[in-house]
Design a protein around this motif. Sequence first.
Motif, PDB file in Angstrom:
ATOM      1  N   ILE A  61       3.796  -6.784  -5.435  1.00 38.66           N
ATOM      2  CA  ILE A  61       5.190  -6.543  -5.074  1.00 38.66           C
ATOM      3  C   ILE A  61       5.394  -7.042  -3.650  1.00 38.66           C
ATOM      4  O   ILE A  61       4.720  -6.588  -2.715  1.00 38.66           O
ATOM      5  N   PHE A  62       6.289  -8.010  -3.487  1.00 42.52           N
ATOM      6  CA  PHE A  62       6.645  -8.521  -2.170  1.00 42.52           C
ATOM      7  C   PHE A  62       7.920  -7.807  -1.725  1.00 42.52           C
ATOM      8  O   PHE A  62       8.983  -7.999  -2.315  1.00 42.52           O
ATOM      9  N   ALA A  63       7.809  -6.970  -0.704  1.00 39.77           N
ATOM     10  CA  ALA A  63       8.945  -6.177  -0.246  1.00 39.77           C
ATOM     11  C   ALA A  63       9.335  -6.572   1.169  1.00 39.77           C
ATOM     12  O   ALA A  63       8.478  -6.747   2.042  1.00 39.77           O
ATOM     13  N   ASP A  64      10.637  -6.693   1.383  1.00 36.25           N
ATOM     14  CA  ASP A  64      11.133  -7.021   2.717  1.00 36.25           C
ATOM     15  C   ASP A  64      12.572  -6.511   2.820  1.00 36.25           C
ATOM     16  O   ASP A  64      13.254  -6.323   1.806  1.00 36.25           O
ATOM     17  N   ALA A  65      13.021  -6.304   4.050  1.00 32.71           N
ATOM     18  CA  ALA A  65      14.387  -5.843   4.276  1.00 32.71           C
ATOM     19  C   ALA A  65      15.365  -7.003   4.402  1.00 32.71           C
ATOM     20  O   ALA A  65      16.568  -6.784   4.484  1.00 32.71           O
ATOM     21  N   VAL A  92      11.616   0.904   4.184  1.00 32.00           N
ATOM     22  CA  VAL A  92      11.129   2.255   3.874  1.00 32.00           C
ATOM     23  C   VAL A  92      11.579   3.294   4.887  1.00 32.00           C
ATOM     24  O   VAL A  92      11.602   4.490   4.587  1.00 32.00           O
ATOM     25  N   VAL A  93      11.939   2.859   6.090  1.00 30.53           N
ATOM     26  CA  VAL A  93      12.388   3.812   7.107  1.00 30.53           C
ATOM     27  C   VAL A  93      13.801   4.305   6.803  1.00 30.53           C
ATOM     28  O   VAL A  93      14.135   5.461   7.043  1.00 30.53           O
ATOM     29  N   GLU A  94      14.644   3.423   6.234  1.00 33.04           N
ATOM     30  CA  GLU A  94      16.055   3.761   6.028  1.00 33.04           C
ATOM     31  C   GLU A  94      16.433   3.999   4.570  1.00 33.04           C
ATOM     32  O   GLU A  94      17.378   4.730   4.296  1.00 33.04           O
ATOM     33  N   ASP A  95      15.738   3.389   3.636  1.00 25.02           N
ATOM     34  CA  ASP A  95      16.127   3.450   2.226  1.00 25.02           C
ATOM     35  C   ASP A  95      15.458   4.602   1.483  1.00 25.02           C
ATOM     36  O   ASP A  95      14.419   5.121   1.918  1.00 25.02           O
ATOM     37  N   THR A  96      16.048   4.970   0.362  1.00 24.50           N
ATOM     38  CA  THR A  96      15.369   5.875  -0.563  1.00 24.50           C
ATOM     39  C   THR A  96      14.161   5.148  -1.139  1.00 24.50           C
ATOM     40  O   THR A  96      14.269   3.993  -1.558  1.00 24.50           O
ATOM     41  N   LEU A  97      13.024   5.810  -1.167  1.00 22.35           N
ATOM     42  CA  LEU A  97      11.814   5.147  -1.635  1.00 22.35           C
ATOM     43  C   LEU A  97      11.889   4.866  -3.131  1.00 22.35           C
ATOM     44  O   LEU A  97      12.352   5.708  -3.907  1.00 22.35           O
ATOM     45  N   PRO A  98      11.426   3.698  -3.557  1.00 23.48           N
ATOM     46  CA  PRO A  98      11.393   3.399  -4.989  1.00 23.48           C
ATOM     47  C   PRO A  98      10.289   4.196  -5.673  1.00 23.48           C
ATOM     48  O   PRO A  98       9.365   4.690  -5.021  1.00 23.48           O
ATOM     49  N   THR A  99      10.380   4.310  -6.977  1.00 20.26           N
ATOM     50  CA  THR A  99       9.364   5.061  -7.725  1.00 20.26           C
ATOM     51  C   THR A  99       8.239   4.121  -8.122  1.00 20.26           C
ATOM     52  O   THR A  99       8.033   3.821  -9.299  1.00 20.26           O
ATOM     53  N   ILE A 100       7.537   3.633  -7.122  1.00 23.26           N
ATOM     54  CA  ILE A 100       6.364   2.791  -7.381  1.00 23.26           C
ATOM     55  C   ILE A 100       5.139   3.437  -6.756  1.00 23.26           C
ATOM     56  O   ILE A 100       5.243   4.209  -5.799  1.00 23.26           O
ATOM     57  N   GLN A 101       3.990   3.127  -7.326  1.00 29.50           N
ATOM     58  CA  GLN A 101       2.713   3.547  -6.754  1.00 29.50           C
ATOM     59  C   GLN A 101       1.783   2.346  -6.795  1.00 29.50           C
ATOM     60  O   GLN A 101       1.689   1.646  -7.805  1.00 29.50           O
ATOM     61  N   VAL A 102       1.123   2.085  -5.682  1.00 26.55           N
ATOM     62  CA  VAL A 102       0.203   0.958  -5.578  1.00 26.55           C
ATOM     63  C   VAL A 102      -1.134   1.453  -5.043  1.00 26.55           C
ATOM     64  O   VAL A 102      -1.213   2.543  -4.454  1.00 26.55           O
ATOM     65  N   ASP A 103      -2.174   0.665  -5.258  1.00 26.98           N
ATOM     66  CA  ASP A 103      -3.476   1.066  -4.710  1.00 26.98           C
ATOM     67  C   ASP A 103      -3.809   0.334  -3.419  1.00 26.98           C
ATOM     68  O   ASP A 103      -4.773   0.670  -2.735  1.00 26.98           O
ATOM     69  N   THR A 104      -3.008  -0.679  -3.082  1.00 28.39           N
ATOM     70  CA  THR A 104      -3.243  -1.449  -1.856  1.00 28.39           C
ATOM     71  C   THR A 104      -1.913  -1.793  -1.208  1.00 28.39           C
ATOM     72  O   THR A 104      -0.998  -2.279  -1.870  1.00 28.39           O
ATOM     73  N   ILE A 105      -1.813  -1.539   0.103  1.00 26.14           N
ATOM     74  CA  ILE A 105      -0.666  -1.966   0.893  1.00 26.14           C
ATOM     75  C   ILE A 105      -1.173  -2.854   2.018  1.00 26.14           C
ATOM     76  O   ILE A 105      -2.135  -2.502   2.706  1.00 26.14           O
ATOM     77  N   ILE A 106      -0.541  -4.016   2.173  1.00 23.74           N
ATOM     78  CA  ILE A 106      -0.843  -4.859   3.324  1.00 23.74           C
ATOM     79  C   ILE A 106       0.426  -5.009   4.153  1.00 23.74           C
ATOM     80  O   ILE A 106       1.536  -5.015   3.625  1.00 23.74           O
ATOM     81  N   MET A 107       0.234  -5.122   5.457  1.00 27.47           N
ATOM     82  CA  MET A 107       1.370  -5.226   6.369  1.00 27.47           C
ATOM     83  C   MET A 107       0.941  -6.099   7.539  1.00 27.47           C
ATOM     84  O   MET A 107       0.023  -5.753   8.277  1.00 27.47           O
ATOM     85  N   SER A 108       1.593  -7.232   7.679  1.00 26.56           N
ATOM     86  CA  SER A 108       1.199  -8.216   8.682  1.00 26.56           C
ATOM     87  C   SER A 108       2.323  -8.470   9.677  1.00 26.56           C
ATOM     88  O   SER A 108       3.404  -8.938   9.291  1.00 26.56           O
ATOM     89  N   LEU A 109       2.074  -8.142  10.938  1.00 25.16           N
ATOM     90  CA  LEU A 109       3.034  -8.375  12.022  1.00 25.16           C
ATOM     91  C   LEU A 109       4.394  -7.758  11.709  1.00 25.16           C
ATOM     92  O   LEU A 109       5.444  -8.370  11.913  1.00 25.16           O
ATOM     93  N   VAL A 110       4.349  -6.542  11.221  1.00 31.37           N
ATOM     94  CA  VAL A 110       5.564  -5.810  10.866  1.00 31.37           C
ATOM     95  C   VAL A 110       5.835  -4.677  11.848  1.00 31.37           C
ATOM     96  O   VAL A 110       6.966  -4.482  12.302  1.00 31.37           O
ATOM     97  N   LEU A 127       3.837   5.842  -0.971  1.00 33.00           N
ATOM     98  CA  LEU A 127       3.799   4.817  -2.012  1.00 33.00           C
ATOM     99  C   LEU A 127       2.387   4.473  -2.463  1.00 33.00           C
ATOM    100  O   LEU A 127       2.193   3.735  -3.427  1.00 33.00           O
ATOM    101  N   LEU A 128       1.398   5.026  -1.762  1.00 34.85           N
ATOM    102  CA  LEU A 128       0.004   4.701  -2.041  1.00 34.85           C
ATOM    103  C   LEU A 128      -0.629   5.743  -2.948  1.00 34.85           C
ATOM    104  O   LEU A 128      -0.462   6.945  -2.748  1.00 34.85           O
ATOM    105  N   GLU A 129      -1.337   5.265  -3.950  1.00 30.44           N
ATOM    106  CA  GLU A 129      -2.049   6.170  -4.854  1.00 30.44           C
ATOM    107  C   GLU A 129      -3.213   6.843  -4.127  1.00 30.44           C
ATOM    108  O   GLU A 129      -3.787   6.265  -3.212  1.00 30.44           O
ATOM    109  N   PRO A 130      -3.598   8.043  -4.539  1.00 34.45           N
ATOM    110  CA  PRO A 130      -4.833   8.632  -4.015  1.00 34.45           C
ATOM    111  C   PRO A 130      -6.001   7.671  -4.265  1.00 34.45           C
ATOM    112  O   PRO A 130      -6.110   7.084  -5.342  1.00 34.45           O
ATOM    113  N   GLY A 131      -6.822   7.496  -3.249  1.00 37.42           N
ATOM    114  CA  GLY A 131      -7.916   6.540  -3.346  1.00 37.42           C
ATOM    115  C   GLY A 131      -7.524   5.144  -2.918  1.00 37.42           C
ATOM    116  O   GLY A 131      -8.353   4.234  -2.900  1.00 37.42           O
ATOM    117  N   GLY A 132      -6.239   4.972  -2.558  1.00 36.50           N
ATOM    118  CA  GLY A 132      -5.749   3.657  -2.176  1.00 36.50           C
ATOM    119  C   GLY A 132      -6.073   3.300  -0.734  1.00 36.50           C
ATOM    120  O   GLY A 132      -6.585   4.111   0.044  1.00 36.50           O
TER     121      GLY A 132
END
Length: 198
Positions: A61-65, A92-110, A127-132
């Motif tokens: 999932i590619f997410a951006d504002a 994610v700071v301003e919006d209602t969070l979507p109903t997704i769960q992922v096991d990996t989040i990456i964030m580069s120069l954000v 948004l991160l699953e336990p163990g993520g």
Amino acid sequence: MEESVFQHIAHRYDNDPQIHLTGKIAGEMEARMSIPHRLLDYGCGTGLVGLRFADEADHIIFADAENEMLKIVQQKIKDLDLKHAETLHLNVVEDTLPTIQVDTIIMSLVMLHVPDTQTLLKQLFKLLEPGGQILIADFNHNENVSHPLIHSGFTQEEVKAQLEEAGFTDPAIHTFYQGEKIFMNQDASLFLAKANKS
């Protein structure tokens, strides 16, 4: 609300210095990452980092504002015929969070562009699953950088403290790259932080 500078630079964002820098970031993330299954590239920009994991992740999932950034990612997904990738307009700071769960989040120069980094991390934690796992690349604190709209980088101690405050465990942070004029035309270094959700 003022139009973001990223709306204007989206179509010239993929320049050679940026491609080189994001290649360094993606390589370091790949070396430290457990195999991702459902991966969220938050603040994905034009997808330069996240697309490096297209062959590894089952779903990306590619997410951006910024819509202009997402349009470029959408075209890349189409051109590469990636059936397991999608885009998501999200702050994610301003919006209602979507109903997704992922096991990996990456964030580069954000983080350097987000005034409230603590809320950012707390929301991503949800948004991160336990163990993520979360992997964050950004600039180390740089006393030569001063700008009203961005952070002057971060100390590794404050990033570790913010990750723990957000609920993440086992944060590990190290500097992995130094470059000339890579941060507001100043020489700078990058850190990679990795943490887990128990």
